[in-house]
Design an enzyme around this catalytic site. Structure first.
Site, PDB file in Angstrom:
ATOM      1  N   CYS A 105       5.853 -72.100   6.516  1.00  0.00           N
ATOM      2  CA  CYS A 105       6.916 -71.397   7.226  1.00  0.00           C
ATOM      3  C   CYS A 105       7.624 -70.401   6.307  1.00  0.00           C
ATOM      4  O   CYS A 105       6.994 -69.503   5.783  1.00  0.00           O
ATOM      5  CB  CYS A 105       7.875 -72.410   7.848  1.00  0.00           C
ATOM      6  N   HIS A 106       8.939 -70.572   6.072  1.00  0.00           N
ATOM      7  CA  HIS A 106       9.701 -69.682   5.195  1.00  0.00           C
ATOM      8  C   HIS A 106       9.521 -70.029   3.723  1.00  0.00           C
ATOM      9  O   HIS A 106      10.037 -69.333   2.856  1.00  0.00           O
ATOM     10  CB  HIS A 106      11.191 -69.739   5.544  1.00  0.00           C
TER      11      HIS A 106
END
Length: 176
Positions: A105-106
């Site tokens: 994800c991030h």
């Protein structure tokens, strides 16, 4: 247990993505691995969805050589984690040792700031695709991308594929 004796480092910070820390942690422990959750100052962090994690140690108290791999969960935590030199050094050292560096994800922000993505295939949540590409990564929209010892996924929906790739990499051992 297939991963008995393997030690895996997890980074934690404020508003980490709950599932992206807990799912791989539990999965790896089911396979016999030992996990260590390292934070950046606080003893406990609230997840983005409210689930707390109490860290085992601080990043300043550990060395990369003690671990067989690294998992970096996403959420808002990576934006804080990447500001700590020791986080970036641990990420670089584990990567340079050929050990798995898994991010989802991030969490791509940490390897971006550690400057280990240039010329490597990787994925992330679409929101940081430009950041990944600007760091030199060859971004792919896939549930999991493995390039050498780098393992990346997009979102919590990709956790089954992420964990399978991570377990396989830990079983293989360090890559040249």
């Amino acid at each position: 247990m297939t991963l008995r004796g393997k030690k895996v480092l997890f980074f934690a910070g404020p508003l980490y993505e709950d599932l992206e820390l807990w799912y791989p942690k539990i999965r790896l422990e089911e396979e016999g691995a030992t996990s260590t959750v390292a934070g950046i100052g606080e003893k406990t962090y609230q997840g983005k969805r409210g689930y707390p994690v109490t860290v085992d140690t601080n990043v300043d108290q550990i060395e990369a050589a003690s671990f067989d791999g690294l998992v970096i969960p996403g959420g808002f935590a990576p934006d804080q984690l990447r500001r700590f030199d020791k986080v970036l050094q641990l990420t670089r050292d584990i990567h340079q040792a050929g050990k798995p560096v898994a991010f989802i994800c991030h969490a791509g922000w940490v390897p971006i700031s550690a400057k280990i993505l240039k010329g490597k295939r990787a994925t992330s949540v679409r929101a940081i695709k430009d950041d990944m590409e600007n760091a030199g990564a060859i971004w792919q929209d896939s549930p999991v991308v493995v390039d050498g010892n780098l393992i990346s996924s997009r979102t919590p929906a990709d956790l089954p594929q992420f964990c399978k790739a991570l377990i396989a990499a830990l079983l293989r051992g360090p890559q040249d």
